[in-house]
Structures are given as structure tokens and as C-alpha cells.
Enzyme design. Structure first.
Site, mmCIF file in Angstrom:
data_model
loop_
_atom_site.group_PDB
_atom_site.id
_atom_site.type_symbol
_atom_site.label_atom_id
_atom_site.label_comp_id
_atom_site.label_asym_id
_atom_site.label_seq_id
_atom_site.Cartn_x
_atom_site.Cartn_y
_atom_site.Cartn_z
ATOM 1 C CG ASP A 51 -0.397 0.027 2.542
ATOM 2 O OD1 ASP A 51 0.440 -0.369 2.583
ATOM 3 O OD2 ASP A 51 -0.838 0.422 3.374
ATOM 4 C CB SER A 52 4.821 1.714 -0.221
ATOM 5 O OG SER A 52 4.819 0.665 -0.315
ATOM 6 C CG ASP A 90 0.583 -3.603 2.239
ATOM 7 O OD1 ASP A 90 0.320 -4.828 2.856
ATOM 8 O OD2 ASP A 90 0.884 -2.975 1.604
ATOM 9 C CE LYS A 120 2.775 -5.822 3.634
ATOM 10 N NZ LYS A 120 2.562 -4.624 4.680
ATOM 11 C CD GLU A 122 0.594 -1.289 7.376
ATOM 12 O OE1 GLU A 122 -0.310 -1.098 8.743
ATOM 13 O OE2 GLU A 122 1.131 -0.909 6.645
ATOM 14 C CD GLU A 189 7.973 -0.352 7.926
ATOM 15 O OE1 GLU A 189 6.604 -1.005 7.042
ATOM 16 O OE2 GLU A 189 7.518 1.131 7.838
HETATM 17 O O1 KIV Z 1 3.484 -1.182 1.613
HETATM 18 C C1 KIV Z 1 4.580 -1.901 1.796
HETATM 19 O O2 KIV Z 1 5.338 -0.856 0.756
HETATM 20 C C2 KIV Z 1 5.343 -2.258 3.077
HETATM 21 C C3 KIV Z 1 6.172 -2.910 2.684
HETATM 22 C C4 KIV Z 1 7.355 -1.256 2.554
HETATM 23 C C5 KIV Z 1 6.173 -3.578 3.890
HETATM 24 O O3 KIV Z 1 4.540 -2.565 3.796
#
Ligand code: KIV
Length: 271
Positions: A51-52, A90, A120, A122, A189
Site C-alpha cells: 500500500d506504499s 497489501d 498482507k 498490519e 518494520e
Molecule cells: O507497503 C509497503 O510497501 C510495505 C513494505 C514497506 C513492507 O508494507
């Protein structure tokens, strides 16, 4: 890898076996087909459609605004370009936090519509039940503890997490909870290297570190950070393997100059 060699798919089982064999896991993010293809052909084990993409691709300040539809759109594109790596997607903010039902429905949508292999999420205790439900029905889940960017408004900044005793114990307990809920790996992280080493020793599933030291079973970075594309973001844990922003700038400047001077295109580049 040579074109004639058929790529052997990386699966969640491969990732688990890598920890057992003491083989480090290399992971990077990707949000588009060109990057995903180059990454895959370079031999990366895991590609995370993180989600980055909210920060890197959309130019937002945090990961909060990216939507489920947008994650699905980018994940489809990445999956299409990848032949070997395990693609993890994510789940964006508020697509899994309400309850296990919603988490299950949204994770199912991601797998069905994108053909990615895992999601993924969190958090620890607060989402452990959702992780259990997802893994029970066959949706592989990667956890994410420590500095979880979707909680940035609660944390109030990007300083390392788990530096004091209570939070460190919580992170360790959460890692064990995620493991028992069925997670196949856990991103750690921006936590102290010593804590990451302790977590890594305490669970059988691989830990993938980002700013969490050398003892993690694998490492992940945002591809644009390690390529030096994101110029104004340089935390200690990012190593620049290239200076692509400068390379791109120089190429663009040359192109503009050659167009303006009538040096591009040449006769050979014309029909
Ligand atoms: O969203 C992302 O890129 C991440 C990684 C930095 C682990 O969660």
C-alpha cells in the site's frame, strides 16, 4: 534466468522452507508491469504490491488513502507480469479492521480478481481472529508488526517502535499470535535489531525485516527507495543501489535538448 529455463514458482511453502534451510528471503515492492517483470527476472523471491503505492505511485503523504479497488487494479497488473515470484498484496486501511467477515470478503476478492497468492495485513492481537478466518479458508496471510504505517495517526510519527519494554513484549506476543493464527510470514518494520532477532528466534514462520536488522529471515524494501527514485526519503534502513532519479533527469534533459536542437530524430530513426 535464461529464457529456455522454466521458472519454478515461489509459493508460501517455499518461503517457509527457506527459513528452515536458513536461506535468506529477498523481497521488494512493485506496482506496475515493467518493474514487476524486471524484478521477477532478477530472481526476487517475493513481490509485494504494497500500500506504499499510495506514497510512491499516487503521491500521498501516508498509506491511508489508497482504496481496495486501486490495490486490486495494481495487483492485477503486477501478477500479469510475474512468472516466478510469490506475489503478495497489501490489504489497504479499513478493508480488514472492522471484523473478520469483512476481512474475509475483501481478501477473497483480492485473490479472486488479481490471482495473487497472498495478502498482507498490519497488526497483531486486534486482527488475529481475522487472520485465523482467512488462513482457515485457504487465504495465505503475511503479518506486519512494529512501525505499521496504517497506524501513523496513532503513532504520530515514523520513529522506531518497540524501543521500550512494554511495546517490545507486545510485538513479541503479537508475532506468536500471528503464527498461531496461521500467518505464513511476518514483516517487522523499524524495530530494534535485538528485538527482531528475538522475534525471529521465537517463531517458525519467516520474519521479513525493513529497518529491523540483519537477523531477520529476509529483507524487504520499497523498490523506488532502493533505486534512489524517491529523493526526499532517506531513512537509515534504505540503501541506494542506484541513483535512478538522477539518471532519469539526465536522460530527460538530453532528450529535451536534442528535440529543441532538431537532433532527434535522425534519418535512421525515421521512415
Ligand atoms: O507497503 C509497503 O510497501 C510495505 C513494505 C514497506 C513492507 O508494507
Amino acid at each position: 534466468m535464461k529464457e529456455t529455463e522454466k521458472a519454478k514458482r515461489v509459493t508460501t511453502r517455499t518461503i517457509l522452507e527457506m527459513k528452515a534451510k536458513n536461506e535468506k528471503i529477498a523481497a521488494l515492492t512493485a506496482y506496475d508491469a515493467i518493474t514487476a517483470k524486471v524484478l521477477d527476472e532478477s530472481g526476487i523471491d517475493i513481490i509485494l504490491v504494497g500500500d506504499s503505492l499510495s506514497n510512491v505511485f499516487q503521491g500521498n503523504e501516508t498509506t491511508i488513502p489508497v482504496t481496495l479497488d486501486e490495490m486490486v487494479y495494481h495487483a492485477k497488473i503486477v501478477v500479469r507480469a510475474v512468472k516466478r515470484a510469490l506475489v503478495v498484496v497489501d490489504m489497504p486501511f479499513m478493508s480488514y479492521q472492522v471484523d473478520a467477515e469483512e476481512a474475509l470478503r475483501n481478501a477473497g476478492r483480492i485473490l479472486k480478481e488479481t490471482a495473487a497468492s497472498a495478502v498482507k495485513v498490519e497488526g497483531g492481537q486486534a486482527i488475529a481472529e481475522s487472520v485465523r478466518r482467512m488462513t482457515e479458508v485457504g487465504i495465505p496471510v503475511m503479518g506486519h508488526l512494529g512501525l505499521t504505517p496504517q497506524s501513523i495517526n496513532k503513532f504520530g510519527g515514523y520513529k522506531p517502535r518497540g524501543e521500550e519494554k512494554t511495546e517490545a513484549s507486545r510485538i513479541l506476543a503479537d508475532a506468536k499470535l500471528l503464527e498461531s493464527a496461521g500467518a505464513f510470514s511476518i514483516v517487522l518494520e523499524k524495530i530494534p535489531a535485538q528485538l527482531a532477532a528475538k522475534v525471529t528466534k521465537s517463531v517458525k514462520v519467516p520474519t521479513i525485516g525493513i529497518g529491523a536488522g540483519e537477523s531477520c529471515d529476509g529483507q524487504i524494501l520499497v523498490y523506488a527507495d532502493m533505486l534512489g527514485l524517491t529523493q526526499d526519503f532517506k531513512p537509515r534502513f534504505v540503501r541506494h543501489y542506484a541513483n535512478m532519479a538522477e539518471e532519469m533527469h539526465n536522460a530527460f534533459v538530453r532528450y529535451i535538448d536534442e528535440v529543441k536542437k532538431g537532433k532527434f530524430p535522425s534519418k535512421e530513426e525515421s521512415y
